[in-house]
Design an enzyme around this catalytic site. Sequence first.
Site, PDB file in Angstrom:
ATOM      1  N   ALA A 112       0.793  -1.227   0.000  1.00  0.00           N
ATOM      2  CA  ALA A 112       0.000   0.000   0.000  1.00  0.00           C
ATOM      3  C   ALA A 112       0.824   1.274   0.000  1.00  0.00           C
ATOM      4  O   ALA A 112       0.293   2.361   0.182  1.00  0.00           O
ATOM      5  CB  ALA A 112      -0.931   0.001   1.215  1.00  0.00           C
ATOM      6  N   ASN A 178       1.945  -3.951   7.790  1.00  0.00           N
ATOM      7  CA  ASN A 178       2.763  -4.436   6.684  1.00  0.00           C
ATOM      8  C   ASN A 178       3.503  -3.292   5.996  1.00  0.00           C
ATOM      9  O   ASN A 178       4.593  -3.479   5.461  1.00  0.00           O
ATOM     10  CB  ASN A 178       1.902  -5.187   5.663  1.00  0.00           C
ATOM     11  CG  ASN A 178       1.583  -6.600   6.103  1.00  0.00           C
ATOM     12  OD1 ASN A 178       2.395  -7.270   6.735  1.00  0.00           O
ATOM     13  ND2 ASN A 178       0.391  -7.061   5.785  1.00  0.00           N
ATOM     14  N   HIS A 208      -0.453   6.924   4.574  1.00  0.00           N
ATOM     15  CA  HIS A 208       0.876   6.397   4.881  1.00  0.00           C
ATOM     16  C   HIS A 208       1.918   7.449   4.538  1.00  0.00           C
ATOM     17  O   HIS A 208       1.876   8.051   3.462  1.00  0.00           O
ATOM     18  CB  HIS A 208       1.147   5.129   4.066  1.00  0.00           C
ATOM     19  CG  HIS A 208       0.091   4.081   4.225  1.00  0.00           C
ATOM     20  ND1 HIS A 208      -0.035   3.317   5.360  1.00  0.00           N
ATOM     21  CD2 HIS A 208      -0.899   3.680   3.387  1.00  0.00           C
ATOM     22  CE1 HIS A 208      -1.054   2.480   5.215  1.00  0.00           C
ATOM     23  NE2 HIS A 208      -1.587   2.689   4.035  1.00  0.00           N
TER      24      HIS A 208
END
Length: 255
Positions: A112, A178, A208
């Site tokens: 991601a 992750n 993120h």
Amino acid sequence: MRVAVIGAGSIGGWVIAALEREGLGPEAVIVRGTAPEGVRAVRSVADLPAGVTHLVDCAGHAGLAAHGPGALAAGIDVITLSLGALADAGLARDLALAAEAGCTRLHLASGAIGALDALRAGAVGGLSRVRYTGRKPPAGWVGSPAEAVLDLSALTAPAAHFEGTAREAALRYPKNANVAAAVALAGLGFDATQARLVADPEAGGNIHEIEAEGVFGSFRFEITGAALPDTPRSSALAAMSVVAELRRLGARVTT
């Protein structure tokens, strides 16, 4: 290239459909229950059809631990999204030994996040600081250790519920960290990469951020990820990154 998949959940189902569009099968899917219509369901690596060359892990840490070493030792390359599982030093060692025994490779999908190529390049010259921040709406942390730190239903302002190393984040938040693991593996490693996880009622999605400094200079990268349709907890970019990695592995010219 002949491809099989571990898992047929939200990400696995998307990847299976994408592989069909790409003309890459899949040859089979390793699942506990039923596979999507028209796809062969098997229970283990030993049951895979002969000739499978690549196994895509879309089943999380448990799926990689259960099937990754066996596939690698049997001569099948593995592509995984479960990068956080490598924070377990024992599993990381088992996977490396299996790959050596089978003359295979474990490929880490970018998942991601982006900018990992810049981080890997910066690591060659030397990195002095790497920090990952993961920001989600409070509902995105339901079912995680964040519930023991914050009253997620009552938040009116952003609040951090974890600050520590990427290894600690990956081990404590196996379903949520992750990306922290991906950043760690591309840069300073699990123990030198800092991670911060935030519940933010103002966040419009899963955000993120990477901040890095080193000999190369510095950068800050931020991405707001959309979810897969009808599956708000699953990153669309993570699913797409698996197919992108397979395209890269099959191309004569790669980036």
